[in-house]
Design a protein around this motif. Structure first.
Motif: not given
Length: 204
Positions: A83-85, A90-92, A100-105
């Motif tokens: 997931g997106i932390n 802070d990095f990307f 890539l929201t659906d990818f990480y969810e």
């Protein structure tokens, strides 16, 4: 040909990053290109792999070796870390993460998430990938997790055949919109492989 499967070592990180870049289907370039001045996506990923105590680390990677050479790798971690932390935020750049929201969810709860499986091209077709997956099944059972899970591009027919052959089933589609650095069409699939005697579980 004989090979061994064993934990990755820190010295392997540049090789792991190169393999991961080859297997990423453009995702590594999309995320890391021009992100750190003077460093290629593989060089940035090698730094990440060498960082201990985080999901994308050599500590969570197993490798196949032939004559002490790394010929394949599998990076995996508990699905709760897929997931997106805040560190990623802070990095990307935000637009890359948004794409890539659906990818990480997309994840299967209580599973061991296979983030990367890669075999050197000249060693493919020798059941190395299947044996790495077999090792991951044992690892998931040791961790009391209920299944393996992964995300694969829909048009990656070769990988789909491997995963279906080793017990993975499609859970749902994952939206990944077209981009010049991601040369795949149709998005991806979230797949899971329930461990022996356990029923498939609901995904998030």
């Amino acid at each position: 040909m004989e090979w061994t499967i064993e934990p990755a070592q820190k010295k392997d990180c540049p090789h792991l990053a190169r393999l991961a870049e080859l297997a990423s289907g453009g995702m590594s370039d999309f995320l890391f290109l021009d992100l750190v001045p003077g460093k290629s996506p593989a060089e940035v990923m090698a730094i990440s792999y060498a960082t201990e105590g985080q999901p994308h680390s050599y500590e969570n990677t197993i490798v196949a070796r032939h004559n002490r050479k790394v010929i394949a790798m599998a990076l995996c971690y508990d699905s709760k870390h897929h997931g997106i932390n805040q560190e990623m935020k802070d990095f990307f750049p935000s637009d890359r993460l948004l794409h890539l929201t659906d990818f990480y969810e997309a994840r299967v709860e209580d599973s061991l998430y296979l983030s990367t499986l890669a075999v050197e091209p000249e060693y493919q077709g020798r059941s190395i990938g299947q044996n790495l997956i077999k090792s991951l099944k044992s690892k998931a059972q040791d961790k009391k997790l209920k299944s393996l899970a992964l995300i694969v591009f829909k048009d990656n027919d070769k990988a789909l055949r491997l995963y279906q052959k080793t017990g993975f089933e499609i859970v749902r589609s994952v939206r990944i919109d077209p981009h010049r650095l991601i040369p795949h069409k149709g998005g991806a699939y979230l797949m899971q492989c329930p461990l022996t005697g356990l029923a498939p579980f609901e995904s998030k």
